[in-house]
Design an enzyme around this catalytic site. Structure first.
Site, PDB file in Angstrom:
ATOM      1  CD  GLU A  36     -41.923  23.890 -58.413  1.00  0.00           C
ATOM      2  OE1 GLU A  36     -41.121  24.830 -58.411  1.00  0.00           O
ATOM      3  OE2 GLU A  36     -41.610  22.748 -58.012  1.00  0.00           O
ATOM      4  CG  HIS A  92     -39.896  27.811 -55.566  1.00  0.00           C
ATOM      5  ND1 HIS A  92     -39.222  27.868 -54.378  1.00  0.00           N
ATOM      6  CD2 HIS A  92     -40.002  26.489 -55.867  1.00  0.00           C
ATOM      7  CE1 HIS A  92     -38.928  26.639 -53.982  1.00  0.00           C
ATOM      8  NE2 HIS A  92     -39.400  25.779 -54.863  1.00  0.00           N
ATOM      9  CG  ASP A 125     -37.213  23.937 -52.839  1.00  0.00           C
ATOM     10  OD1 ASP A 125     -38.451  23.817 -52.906  1.00  0.00           O
ATOM     11  OD2 ASP A 125     -36.466  23.898 -53.840  1.00  0.00           O
TER      12      ASP A 125
HETATM   13 ZN   LIG Z   1     -39.305  23.792 -54.688  1.00  0.00          ZN
END
Ligand SMILES: [Zn+2]
Length: 129
Positions: free
Chosen positions: A83, A86, A92
């Protein structure tokens, strides 16, 4: 890039480990804990049927939500580091192998790798150049 993990006490040490993992692999951005006012990236925890996720622009802003149920099944440090990837700007890529941090839950719960590979690290360095 400042982060605030004061609202995710169960994951405090994992969040700090994740920051250390990223800091050891990227040169152009440094994650520094700054709880309270001034922490740009916030971490939260709780229960959410969507699981864990990041919400923001991928520029060290926004927040990361850590879902308890998901962290019971998948490796929590991998979730946090993924995360955080990100928040650093990476998307992803669920079909990639376990050696890739951004494959996330794609390789299944047996994948516990919490480290971005050299390609992912250099992508972040490019984004933060
Ligand atoms: Zn992700």
């Amino acid at each position: 890039m400042y982060y605030d993990d004061s609202q995710a006490p169960s994951f405090d040490s994992l969040i700090d480990q994740s920051a250390a993992i990223w800091n050891a692999r990227v040169a152009n951005v440094k994650l520094v804990e700054k709880d309270g006012a001034g922490g740009a990236l916030k971490y939260y925890e709780g229960n959410d049927t969507r699981g864990s996720y990041y919400y923001g622009r991928g520029q060290g802003d926004g927040y990361i939500f850590m879902d308890y149920a998901q962290a019971d099944v998948y490796a929590p440090l991998r979730i946090v580091a993924h995360e955080t990837g990100h928040a650093l700007g990476l998307p992803d890529r669920y079909t990639q192998p376990c050696s890739k941090l951004m494959s996330g839950g794609g390789p299944g719960p047996s994948c516990t790798n919490p480290y971005p590979d050299s390609v992912e690290a250099s992508e972040v360095d490019t984004l933060w150049r």
